[in-house]
Design an enzyme around this catalytic site. Sequence first.
Site, PDB file in Angstrom:
ATOM      1  N   LYS A   3     -19.247  15.563  98.230  1.00 25.39           N
ATOM      2  CA  LYS A   3     -17.937  16.880  98.724  1.00 25.39           C
ATOM      3  C   LYS A   3     -17.453  17.365  98.256  1.00 25.39           C
ATOM      4  CE  LYS A   3     -15.613  11.899  99.951  1.00 25.39           C
ATOM      5  NZ  LYS A   3     -14.077  11.276  99.572  1.00 25.39           N
ATOM      6  N   TYR A  43     -12.193  13.088 109.207  1.00 25.21           N
ATOM      7  CA  TYR A  43     -11.457  11.958 109.342  1.00 25.21           C
ATOM      8  C   TYR A  43     -10.262  11.067 110.072  1.00 25.21           C
ATOM      9  CZ  TYR A  43     -13.193  11.589 104.265  1.00 25.21           C
ATOM     10  OH  TYR A  43     -14.659  10.924 103.426  1.00 25.21           O
ATOM     11  N   ASN A 106     -13.457  12.665  94.710  1.00 23.05           N
ATOM     12  CA  ASN A 106     -14.392  11.702  94.478  1.00 23.05           C
ATOM     13  C   ASN A 106     -15.768  11.628  94.961  1.00 23.05           C
ATOM     14  OD1 ASN A 106     -14.366  10.567  97.453  1.00 23.05           O
ATOM     15  ND2 ASN A 106     -12.735   8.922  96.864  1.00 23.05           N
ATOM     16  N   GLU A 120     -21.439   9.908 112.774  1.00 26.59           N
ATOM     17  CA  GLU A 120     -21.219  10.553 111.446  1.00 26.59           C
ATOM     18  C   GLU A 120     -21.973  11.571 111.085  1.00 26.59           C
ATOM     19  OE1 GLU A 120     -19.430   8.754 108.197  1.00 26.59           O
ATOM     20  OE2 GLU A 120     -17.715   8.497 109.260  1.00 26.59           O
TER      21      GLU A 120
END
Length: 141
Positions: A3, A43, A106, A120
């Site tokens: 991320k 998401y 995170n 994905e």
Amino acid sequence: MIKPGAVRNKHIGHILSKIEEAGYTIAAIKTTRLTIDQAADFYSVHKDRPFFQELIEFMSSGPIVAMVLLKDNAVEDFRRLIGATDPAQAAEGTIRRLFATSKSHNAIHGSDSDENAEKESSFFFSRQEYLRKDIVGTEES
Ligand code: ATP
Ligand code: MG
């Protein structure tokens, strides 16, 4: 997916080492940046959750590293390798415990089922861009 926060904090190399040490083969990898609409699409299961806006703003806030990873029992073992969603709850030595700064920042995403892993993977890569299991080969000794 690594991320944006972990990319900004220069943790790509450390995280890739952890992933390879855990026995994964990196079958495809790229750096890219999601638009807010792409983050919302990725998401979309969380679209009605109170943290959705914050999540998609964060996920589109800078570059990410997308990967397709191969291993037996890959999805379940990867969830164990990354640790709990909230780094404060994540076990010692897990990627989130080591590199996440908060529950919303995170460090890393992992697919939660084989079916979602397939979806994905095709979100980021075409079939020609990643190694399938049969052509990876075995380790050298
Ligand atoms: P990911 O899907 O990113 O691997 P996860 O499967 O551990 O994470 P999910 O429940 O799918 O957790 O939530 C997706 C992401 O949304 C989390 O990684 C986290 O960044 C964020 N998130 C989840 N719950 C909260 C919350 N209560 N407050 C803030 N952010 C949250
Ligand atoms: Mg999830």
